[in-house]
Motif scaffolding. Structure first.
Motif, PDB file in Angstrom:
ATOM      1  N   GLY A  39      52.511  57.219  -7.388  1.00  0.00           N
ATOM      2  CA  GLY A  39      51.914  58.512  -7.747  1.00  0.00           C
ATOM      3  C   GLY A  39      50.716  58.310  -8.663  1.00  0.00           C
ATOM      4  O   GLY A  39      50.745  57.463  -9.540  1.00  0.00           O
ATOM      5  N   ASP A  40      49.639  59.070  -8.441  1.00  0.00           N
ATOM      6  CA  ASP A  40      48.476  58.921  -9.326  1.00  0.00           C
ATOM      7  C   ASP A  40      48.814  59.448 -10.719  1.00  0.00           C
ATOM      8  O   ASP A  40      49.792  60.184 -10.904  1.00  0.00           O
ATOM      9  CB  ASP A  40      47.248  59.643  -8.747  1.00  0.00           C
ATOM     10  CG  ASP A  40      47.420  61.143  -8.694  1.00  0.00           C
ATOM     11  OD1 ASP A  40      48.563  61.602  -8.480  1.00  0.00           O
ATOM     12  OD2 ASP A  40      46.441  61.870  -8.886  1.00  0.00           O
ATOM     13  N   ALA A  41      47.999  59.049 -11.682  1.00  0.00           N
ATOM     14  CA  ALA A  41      48.222  59.505 -13.064  1.00  0.00           C
ATOM     15  C   ALA A  41      46.875  59.589 -13.765  1.00  0.00           C
ATOM     16  O   ALA A  41      46.030  58.711 -13.562  1.00  0.00           O
ATOM     17  CB  ALA A  41      49.141  58.539 -13.800  1.00  0.00           C
ATOM     18  N   PRO A  42      46.679  60.634 -14.603  1.00  0.00           N
ATOM     19  CA  PRO A  42      45.411  60.713 -15.330  1.00  0.00           C
ATOM     20  C   PRO A  42      45.266  59.489 -16.239  1.00  0.00           C
ATOM     21  O   PRO A  42      46.198  59.131 -16.952  1.00  0.00           O
ATOM     22  CB  PRO A  42      45.569  61.995 -16.168  1.00  0.00           C
ATOM     23  CG  PRO A  42      46.676  62.765 -15.523  1.00  0.00           C
ATOM     24  CD  PRO A  42      47.586  61.751 -14.908  1.00  0.00           C
ATOM     25  N   GLY A  43      44.120  58.851 -16.157  1.00  0.00           N
ATOM     26  CA  GLY A  43      43.900  57.619 -16.932  1.00  0.00           C
ATOM     27  C   GLY A  43      43.825  56.400 -16.021  1.00  0.00           C
ATOM     28  O   GLY A  43      43.411  55.324 -16.453  1.00  0.00           O
TER      29      GLY A  43
END
Ligand code: ADP
Ligand code: F6P
Length: 325
Positions: free
Chosen positions: A16-20
């Motif tokens: 899953g993508d994640a901010p940062g």
């Protein structure tokens, strides 16, 4: 001590993508450039490695990415990579592109993939990029703080309408099998009830009773934050309404929690961890997870890291309970 056999490295984001994640990619690319390395950006996680979807990145390729959510390399889940043949194919493609090392940004599934690659001969290091904060060897995972702030903003808004209508709001937040997002966001938002999968609960005692007590103490709303590992918020809201007579609504926050411009904490931590990954490869180290322990950036062996257990904070659970009166 720099290992001069490392001249070309790859970087990919997985799970899953994640901010940062962009800040992490930028740190890998620019630390690589600083040390004179060629850095290949691999698209769509392990899929891109298997399919040879990669291109050279330079310091300018990552301009204007620091402030953006998501991942400019894109991410994916790759079933083929979980097979022996998939890992062998990935190593073969890495050889074709001349990769001497690889940096993986992702969660524990991605770390298992990084371990398989290291074992198959491609020196790989990994760092935690996931909103869930569920990596045992690390106190912190990149994306968690931004996610918490997004949840905080959403719950504050839900509280406005819940108060106006004197309702109970049951809100489901992400976290996969872990309750960290629910616990910390719940405390930050003054939730009356927080339900996490790490802690058993009794519906009458731990949900209905605090809602009724809140009402009798003059509260105009009740906010119930539920981790997705427990789920069932639509049915829960119906049951609360039926058993208390308090009008109730359910909200599943969903993927909004994964987006948005990363907070300072996520940008700085991603920058530190990304840079450290490259340094480890240059030092000739592989099969390591770069992580945070006692507030400091450090690294552990991937196998050891994957075997560690992460406990949810009993202290925070207790605090949430005390402050919800
Ligand atoms: P996360 O990295 O956020 O935990 P996933 O569990 O979806 O996300 O894993 C991301 C990818 O990592 C998977 O699509 C797969 O390619 C790889 N992966 C996951 N689990 C394993 C495993 N046990 N062994 C090898 N690779 C794995
Ligand atoms: O691991 C991050 C996460 O957002 C979890 O909190 C959630 O369970 C899962 O990914 C959702 O995945 P998908 O994007 O495939 O729906």
């Amino acid at each position: 001590m720099e290992n001069r056999s490392i001249r070309t490295i790859g970087v990919l984001t997985s799970g899953g993508d994640a901010p940062g994640m962009n800040a992490a990619i930028r740190a890998v690319v620019r630390t690589g450039a600083y040390h004179g390395l060629k850095v290949m950006g691999i698209k769509r996680g392990y899929n891109g490695l298997i399919n040879g979807e990669m291109e050279e990145m330079n310091a300018r390729s990552v301009s204007e990415t620091l402030q953006r959510g998501g991942t400019c390399l894109m991410t994916a889940r790759c079933l083929e990579f979980k097979t022996k043949e998939g890992v062998a194919r990935a190593c073969q493609i890495a050889k074709v592109f001349g990769l001497d090392g690889l940096v993986v940004v992702g969660g524990d599934g991605s770390f298992r993939g990084a371990r398989d690659l290291s074992n198959a001969g491609l020196p790989t290091v990994a760092m935690p990029g996931t909103i869930d904060n569920d990596i045992s060897c690390s106190e912190y995972t990149v994306g968690y703080d931004t996610c918490l702030n997004t949840v905080k903003d959403a719950v504050d808004k839900i509280r406005d309408t819940a108060s106006s209508h004197e309702r109970c709001s049951v809100i489901e937040v992400m976290g996969r099998a872990a309750g960290y997002i629910a616990l910390e966001a719940g405390i930050a938002c003054g939730a009356e009830v927080i339900l996490v999968p790490e802690k058993e609960y009794n519906f009458d005692e731990d949900v209905l009773r605090p809602i009724l007590e809140a009402k009798s103490r003059g509260k105009k709303h009740a906010i119930i934050v539920v981790a997705e590992g427990i789920g069932g918020v639509i049915e829960m809201a119906k049951e609360i309404e039926a058993k208390t007579g308090i009008e109730s609504r359910a909200t599943i926050l969903g993927h909004v929690q994964r987006g948005g411009s990363p907070t300072v904490r996520d940008r700085v931590t991603a920058s530190q961890m990304g840079a450290r990954c490259v340094e480890l490869l240059l030092e000739g180290k592989a099969n390591r997870i770069v992580c945070m322990q006692k507030g400091l950036i450090t690294d552990v062996d991937i196998n050891e890291g994957l075997e560690m257990k992460k406990e949810i904070s009993e202290e925070l659970i207790e605090l949430a309970h005390k402050l919800s009166v």
